[in-house]
Design an enzyme around this catalytic site. Structure first.
Site, mmCIF file in Angstrom:
data_model
loop_
_atom_site.group_PDB
_atom_site.id
_atom_site.type_symbol
_atom_site.label_atom_id
_atom_site.label_comp_id
_atom_site.label_asym_id
_atom_site.label_seq_id
_atom_site.Cartn_x
_atom_site.Cartn_y
_atom_site.Cartn_z
ATOM 1 N N LYS A 83 0.863 -1.182 0.000
ATOM 2 C CA LYS A 83 0.000 0.000 0.000
ATOM 3 C C LYS A 83 0.895 1.226 0.000
ATOM 4 C CE LYS A 83 -4.522 0.781 0.540
ATOM 5 N NZ LYS A 83 -5.635 -0.058 0.115
ATOM 6 N N GLY A 183 -20.564 6.409 5.260
ATOM 7 C CA GLY A 183 -19.685 6.823 4.162
ATOM 8 C C GLY A 183 -20.254 6.397 2.828
ATOM 9 N N VAL A 187 -17.393 3.505 -2.981
ATOM 10 C CA VAL A 187 -17.939 2.167 -2.724
ATOM 11 C C VAL A 187 -19.336 2.268 -2.115
ATOM 12 C CG1 VAL A 187 -17.619 -0.034 -1.563
ATOM 13 C CG2 VAL A 187 -15.615 1.241 -2.334
HETATM 14 P P1 NAD Z 1 -14.227 7.457 -0.712
HETATM 15 O O1 NAD Z 1 -13.202 8.431 -0.251
HETATM 16 O O2 NAD Z 1 -14.754 7.557 -2.097
HETATM 17 O O3 NAD Z 1 -15.481 7.458 0.280
HETATM 18 C C1 NAD Z 1 -15.377 7.610 1.645
HETATM 19 C C2 NAD Z 1 -16.610 8.395 2.076
HETATM 20 O O4 NAD Z 1 -16.641 8.415 3.493
HETATM 21 C C3 NAD Z 1 -16.599 9.851 1.613
HETATM 22 O O5 NAD Z 1 -17.832 10.158 1.012
HETATM 23 C C4 NAD Z 1 -16.363 10.637 2.893
HETATM 24 O O6 NAD Z 1 -16.966 11.917 2.855
HETATM 25 C C5 NAD Z 1 -17.009 9.729 3.910
HETATM 26 N N1 NAD Z 1 -16.563 9.898 5.291
HETATM 27 C C6 NAD Z 1 -15.325 10.191 5.766
HETATM 28 N N2 NAD Z 1 -15.341 10.232 7.096
HETATM 29 C C7 NAD Z 1 -16.609 9.950 7.469
HETATM 30 C C8 NAD Z 1 -17.254 9.830 8.715
HETATM 31 N N3 NAD Z 1 -16.605 10.019 9.876
HETATM 32 N N4 NAD Z 1 -18.574 9.526 8.739
HETATM 33 C C9 NAD Z 1 -19.256 9.330 7.577
HETATM 34 N N5 NAD Z 1 -18.688 9.438 6.370
HETATM 35 C C10 NAD Z 1 -17.391 9.741 6.319
HETATM 36 O O7 NAD Z 1 -13.586 6.022 -0.448
HETATM 37 P P2 NAD Z 1 -14.030 4.624 -1.076
HETATM 38 O O8 NAD Z 1 -13.181 4.319 -2.237
HETATM 39 O O9 NAD Z 1 -15.509 4.593 -1.181
HETATM 40 O O10 NAD Z 1 -13.559 3.617 0.077
HETATM 41 C C11 NAD Z 1 -14.270 3.524 1.287
HETATM 42 C C12 NAD Z 1 -13.551 2.544 2.209
HETATM 43 O O11 NAD Z 1 -13.471 1.262 1.580
HETATM 44 C C13 NAD Z 1 -12.103 2.928 2.541
HETATM 45 O O12 NAD Z 1 -11.803 2.504 3.842
HETATM 46 C C14 NAD Z 1 -11.288 2.115 1.556
HETATM 47 O O13 NAD Z 1 -9.977 1.851 2.015
HETATM 48 C C15 NAD Z 1 -12.109 0.841 1.504
HETATM 49 N N6 NAD Z 1 -11.937 0.069 0.284
HETATM 50 C C16 NAD Z 1 -12.185 0.653 -0.927
HETATM 51 C C17 NAD Z 1 -12.019 -0.108 -2.080
HETATM 52 C C18 NAD Z 1 -12.330 0.474 -3.423
HETATM 53 O O14 NAD Z 1 -12.435 -0.304 -4.397
HETATM 54 N N7 NAD Z 1 -12.495 1.770 -3.550
HETATM 55 C C19 NAD Z 1 -11.600 -1.438 -1.998
HETATM 56 C C20 NAD Z 1 -11.378 -1.999 -0.740
HETATM 57 C C21 NAD Z 1 -11.549 -1.233 0.392
#
Ligand code: NAD
Length: 355
Positions: A83, A183, A187
């Site tokens: 990472k 959030g 995803v």
């Molecule tokens: P993203 O940044 O697009 O979405 C995260 C969302 O969470 C944002 O809308 C943000 O405003 C919100 N957020 C932040 N702090 C918050 C809080 N305290 N309360 C409520 N909402 C809050 O990220 P993503 O790509 O959707 O990923 C989300 C999670 O999934 C992360 O932990 C990431 O590591 C994990 N993940 C993502 C993928 C992927 O394919 N994108 C794959 C595996 C794991």
């Protein structure tokens, strides 16, 4: 500068002279193959315990890299865990500066000669991957290949939720089940499509009001304040924001029967797995349920040597249902937390490879 760290292959830490950004590339293991994992861009701040932004970024890169090793192993992929983190305030960059920053990050990745392969993660997007690709082949998630992994991650989370429902309620149906999604970013928003179609009652929270507005326009959802979501009376709590949301302060507020979401490192400590088990809350281990994105980018030519195959990706991702159900059944039979069962499965595969 590359540094050895106990229990890891290495961490490579560099400074970007032009912007002052710090680059952290952590490789936990190359035992099963090259370490594939996302690039996170985030503005870490000094926390209340006095931990500096540099320390916080390094810690995150290392923890996330380790989780990637386990994720790849359980998903049956011949990949290691890595990472990277770019520590900078993204708002301080204009588009041109951002593009050049990712090109320079691409150079840093290239110097690792394929031990680390990059992908999108929190704070980064397809366009950033295109800029990384200008300097190295060791990057996935560019348009025309897998692209954004998030919709596939949402699919694996949804299939994992269905497996949890099968275990807890005797049916995989989510119709009428209340799901609290923390959030609704890349995803989380994709997940709302699946939940909406399945007839779930959806509760959402996000720190960004624009996301809530968008969700209200597209889906039938109820929103709550960010600090309320953990305590929502629901069937499934789906953490889809940041890590460590299940910790000693929040765990007592949970009113769900299942925790199943996309966020990496949802548990603040390994012990939380036992706490959830004792509370009779079924926990779908994060690195097992959120594997879809990894399965997708791992299907790209830089890893497999052949063209991206969407059908194969969706079939492998669909099997998240079986992988989660197997863990839940073993957890029940052995009266052991799902976290321990999942780690056992991951380590067994790595050891079988003789590494
Ligand atoms: P993203 O940044 O697009 O979405 C995260 C969302 O969470 C944002 O809308 C943000 O405003 C919100 N957020 C932040 N702090 C918050 C809080 N305290 N309360 C409520 N909402 C809050 O990220 P993503 O790509 O959707 O990923 C989300 C999670 O999934 C992360 O932990 C990431 O590591 C994990 N993940 C993502 C993928 C992927 O394919 N994108 C794959 C595996 C794991």
């Amino acid at each position: 500068m590359k540094r050895e760290i106990e229990g890891f292959e290495f961490i490579d830490v560099n400074s970007d002279e032009e912007t002052g950004a710090r680059f952290f590339i952590a490789v936990h293991s190359n035992a099963l193959g090259p370490a594939l994992g996302g690039i996170r861009m985030f503005h870490y701040k000094t926390n209340s315990y006095g931990v500096s932004p540099e320390k916080a970024a390094e810690k995150d890169a290392l923890r996330l890299a380790r989780a990637m090793t386990f994720k790849a192993s359980v998903a049956g992929l011949d990949l290691g865990g890595g990472k990277s983190v770019i520590l900078i305030d993204p708002a301080a960059l204009d588009l041109g500066q951002r593009a050049l920053l990712f090109e320079r990050f691409g150079k840093a990745i290239d110097q690792l000669h394929g031990k680390y392969i990059a992908a999108e993660d929190v704070g980064t997007n397809e366009e950033d991957m295109v800029n990384v690709r200008k300097q190295t082949d060791f990057v996935t998630g560019v348009p025309g290949e897998a692209g954004d992994p998030s919709p596939v991650t949402a699919f694996s989370v949804f299939r994992g939720m269905q497996a949890c429902c099968f275990q807890v309620f005797g049916s995989e149906s989510l119709k009428g089940k209340t799901v609290a999604v923390q959030g609704i970013g890349n995803v989380g928003f994709s997940l709302l499509h699946y939940l909406g179609k399945a007839g779930a009652n959806i509760v959402v929270s996000d720190v960004n009001p624009a996301k809530i507005e968008m969700a209200n326009l597209r889906f039938n959802v109820r929103s709550v304040e960010p600090e309320e979501i953990v305590g929502v009376d629901c069937d499934i709590f789906a953490p889809c924001a940041f890590g460590e949301i299940i910790n000693k302060d929040t765990v007592k507020d949970l009113k769900c029967k299942i925790v199943a979401g996309a966020a990496n490192n949802q548990l603040a400590s390994f012990e939380m797995g036992s706490v959830l088990h004792e509370k009779n809350i079924v926990y779908a281990p994060d690195y097992v349920i959120n594997c879809g994105g990894l399965i997708s980018v791992a299907n790209e030519v830089v890893v497999t040597g052949s063209a991206y195959n969407k059908k194969e990706v969706m079939q492998r991702t669909d099997a998240t249902f079986d992988r989660i159900l197997d863990i839940l059944k073993r957890s029940e039979a052995e009266n052991s937390p799902t976290t321990e069962i999942a780690d056992g499965i991951a380590l067994e595969r790595i050891e079988k490879k003789g590494c």
